[in-house]
Design a protein around this motif. Structure first.
Motif, PDB file in Angstrom:
ATOM      1  N   LYS A  98      43.373  42.213  41.483  1.00 20.59           N
ATOM      2  CA  LYS A  98      41.784  42.764  41.019  1.00 20.59           C
ATOM      3  C   LYS A  98      41.406  41.184  40.375  1.00 20.59           C
ATOM      4  CE  LYS A  98      42.418  47.378  40.507  1.00 20.59           C
ATOM      5  NZ  LYS A  98      41.494  48.138  41.403  1.00 20.59           N
ATOM      6  N   ILE A  99      39.955  41.212  40.528  1.00 21.82           N
ATOM      7  CA  ILE A  99      39.313  40.056  39.738  1.00 21.82           C
ATOM      8  C   ILE A  99      39.161  40.421  38.527  1.00 21.82           C
ATOM      9  CG2 ILE A  99      37.200  39.072  39.692  1.00 21.82           C
ATOM     10  CD1 ILE A  99      37.048  38.992  42.678  1.00 21.82           C
ATOM     11  N   VAL A 100      39.506  39.672  37.449  1.00 18.08           N
ATOM     12  CA  VAL A 100      39.368  39.796  36.035  1.00 18.08           C
ATOM     13  C   VAL A 100      38.122  39.461  35.689  1.00 18.08           C
ATOM     14  CG1 VAL A 100      40.174  39.267  33.553  1.00 18.08           C
ATOM     15  CG2 VAL A 100      41.725  39.840  35.750  1.00 18.08           C
ATOM     16  N   ARG A 101      37.921  38.033  36.127  1.00 13.64           N
ATOM     17  CA  ARG A 101      36.607  37.540  35.427  1.00 13.64           C
ATOM     18  C   ARG A 101      36.197  36.261  36.282  1.00 13.64           C
ATOM     19  NH1 ARG A 101      37.649  33.033  31.113  1.00 13.64           N
ATOM     20  NH2 ARG A 101      39.765  32.451  31.666  1.00 13.64           N
ATOM     21  N   ARG A 102      34.834  35.880  36.407  1.00  6.97           N
ATOM     22  CA  ARG A 102      34.512  34.633  36.870  1.00  6.97           C
ATOM     23  C   ARG A 102      34.924  33.523  35.928  1.00  6.97           C
ATOM     24  NH1 ARG A 102      29.339  35.777  38.453  1.00  6.97           N
ATOM     25  NH2 ARG A 102      29.795  35.462  40.519  1.00  6.97           N
ATOM     26  N   ILE A 103      35.180  32.339  36.562  1.00  7.82           N
ATOM     27  CA  ILE A 103      35.571  31.206  35.972  1.00  7.82           C
ATOM     28  C   ILE A 103      34.327  30.117  36.102  1.00  7.82           C
ATOM     29  CG2 ILE A 103      37.237  29.135  35.836  1.00  7.82           C
ATOM     30  CD1 ILE A 103      38.334  31.894  34.653  1.00  7.82           C
ATOM     31  N   GLY A 104      33.764  29.789  35.132  1.00  7.58           N
ATOM     32  CA  GLY A 104      32.346  28.897  35.197  1.00  7.58           C
ATOM     33  C   GLY A 104      31.258  29.873  35.546  1.00  7.58           C
ATOM     34  N   ALA A 105      30.144  28.935  35.896  1.00  6.20           N
ATOM     35  CA  ALA A 105      28.813  29.534  35.983  1.00  6.20           C
ATOM     36  C   ALA A 105      28.695  30.121  37.279  1.00  6.20           C
ATOM     37  CB  ALA A 105      27.838  28.490  35.926  1.00  6.20           C
ATOM     38  N   SER A 106      27.984  31.296  37.427  1.00 11.15           N
ATOM     39  CA  SER A 106      27.564  31.979  38.518  1.00 11.15           C
ATOM     40  C   SER A 106      26.872  31.065  39.477  1.00 11.15           C
ATOM     41  CB  SER A 106      26.654  33.023  38.179  1.00 11.15           C
ATOM     42  OG  SER A 106      25.564  32.880  38.018  1.00 11.15           O
ATOM     43  N   PRO A 107      26.790  31.572  40.819  1.00 10.21           N
ATOM     44  CA  PRO A 107      25.902  30.583  41.659  1.00 10.21           C
ATOM     45  C   PRO A 107      24.668  30.383  41.425  1.00 10.21           C
ATOM     46  CG  PRO A 107      27.619  31.978  43.020  1.00 10.21           C
ATOM     47  CD  PRO A 107      27.610  32.144  41.585  1.00 10.21           C
ATOM     48  N   ARG A 108      23.886  31.561  40.926  1.00  6.15           N
ATOM     49  CA  ARG A 108      22.650  31.734  40.231  1.00  6.15           C
ATOM     50  C   ARG A 108      22.279  30.629  39.289  1.00  6.15           C
ATOM     51  NH1 ARG A 108      18.795  34.737  41.893  1.00  6.15           N
ATOM     52  NH2 ARG A 108      19.936  36.398  42.812  1.00  6.15           N
ATOM     53  N   GLU A 109      23.475  30.680  38.378  1.00  3.71           N
ATOM     54  CA  GLU A 109      23.126  29.768  37.115  1.00  3.71           C
ATOM     55  C   GLU A 109      23.351  28.214  37.547  1.00  3.71           C
ATOM     56  OE1 GLU A 109      25.062  31.704  33.259  1.00  3.71           O
ATOM     57  OE2 GLU A 109      26.361  31.676  34.960  1.00  3.71           O
ATOM     58  N   ARG A 110      23.912  27.936  38.784  1.00  2.03           N
ATOM     59  CA  ARG A 110      23.945  26.681  39.462  1.00  2.03           C
ATOM     60  C   ARG A 110      22.855  26.364  40.342  1.00  2.03           C
ATOM     61  NH1 ARG A 110      29.186  28.466  40.531  1.00  2.03           N
ATOM     62  NH2 ARG A 110      28.768  28.340  42.751  1.00  2.03           N
ATOM     63  N   GLY A 111      22.002  27.197  40.356  1.00  3.70           N
ATOM     64  CA  GLY A 111      20.645  26.894  41.077  1.00  3.70           C
ATOM     65  C   GLY A 111      20.617  27.351  42.593  1.00  3.70           C
ATOM     66  N   SER A 112      21.627  28.522  43.028  1.00  4.27           N
ATOM     67  CA  SER A 112      21.604  29.183  44.225  1.00  4.27           C
ATOM     68  C   SER A 112      20.860  30.266  44.279  1.00  4.27           C
ATOM     69  CB  SER A 112      23.051  29.208  44.865  1.00  4.27           C
ATOM     70  OG  SER A 112      23.119  29.926  46.027  1.00  4.27           O
ATOM     71  N   ALA A 113      19.486  30.264  44.469  1.00  2.00           N
ATOM     72  CA  ALA A 113      18.780  31.527  44.278  1.00  2.00           C
ATOM     73  C   ALA A 113      18.756  32.100  45.714  1.00  2.00           C
ATOM     74  CB  ALA A 113      17.171  31.231  43.794  1.00  2.00           C
ATOM     75  N   THR A 114      18.988  31.392  46.597  1.00  4.33           N
ATOM     76  CA  THR A 114      19.005  32.174  48.208  1.00  4.33           C
ATOM     77  C   THR A 114      20.246  32.498  48.554  1.00  4.33           C
ATOM     78  OG1 THR A 114      19.564  29.996  49.222  1.00  4.33           O
ATOM     79  CG2 THR A 114      17.305  30.317  48.691  1.00  4.33           C
ATOM     80  N   GLY A 115      21.288  32.318  47.810  1.00  4.44           N
ATOM     81  CA  GLY A 115      22.885  32.954  48.265  1.00  4.44           C
ATOM     82  C   GLY A 115      23.192  32.009  49.602  1.00  4.44           C
ATOM     83  N   GLN A 116      22.521  30.814  49.794  1.00  9.16           N
ATOM     84  CA  GLN A 116      23.136  29.888  50.787  1.00  9.16           C
ATOM     85  C   GLN A 116      24.301  28.895  50.280  1.00  9.16           C
ATOM     86  OE1 GLN A 116      21.979  30.123  53.850  1.00  9.16           O
ATOM     87  NE2 GLN A 116      21.050  32.080  53.283  1.00  9.16           N
TER      88      GLN A 116
END
Length: 78
Positions: free
Chosen positions: A2-20
């Motif tokens: 199971k995934i416990v946690r994300r490591i680092g910033a989310s894609p959205r926080e890194r500027g990926s608003a489109t999911g690409q």
């Protein structure tokens, strides 16, 4: 597993608003890490150094430098 946690910033926080462009790193409940990246086994397999190997079930994935640098502070030392 199971995934416990994300490591680092989310894609959205890194500027990926489109999911690409959504590379990501996750810590698992068994202490291992899972990585979402661009599959690049065919391009990089022959580039592996002589002391590196890859099992048939393993793949080489590429994540952005920004993804790893933002995760660095949250990766445990031990």
């Amino acid at each position: 597993m199971k995934i416990v946690r994300r490591i680092g910033a989310s894609p959205r926080e890194r500027g990926s608003a489109t999911g690409q462009s959504c590379p990501d790193i996750f810590e698992l409940n068994d202490g291992n890490f899972a990585v979402i990246g661009t599959e690049a086994t065919a391009q990089l397999d022959a580039e592996l150094p002589p002391d590196a190997s890859r099992a048939d079930y393993e793949r080489i994935v590429v994540i952005t430098r920004d993804t790893l640098l933002r995760a660095k502070a949250q990766i445990p030392d031990a």
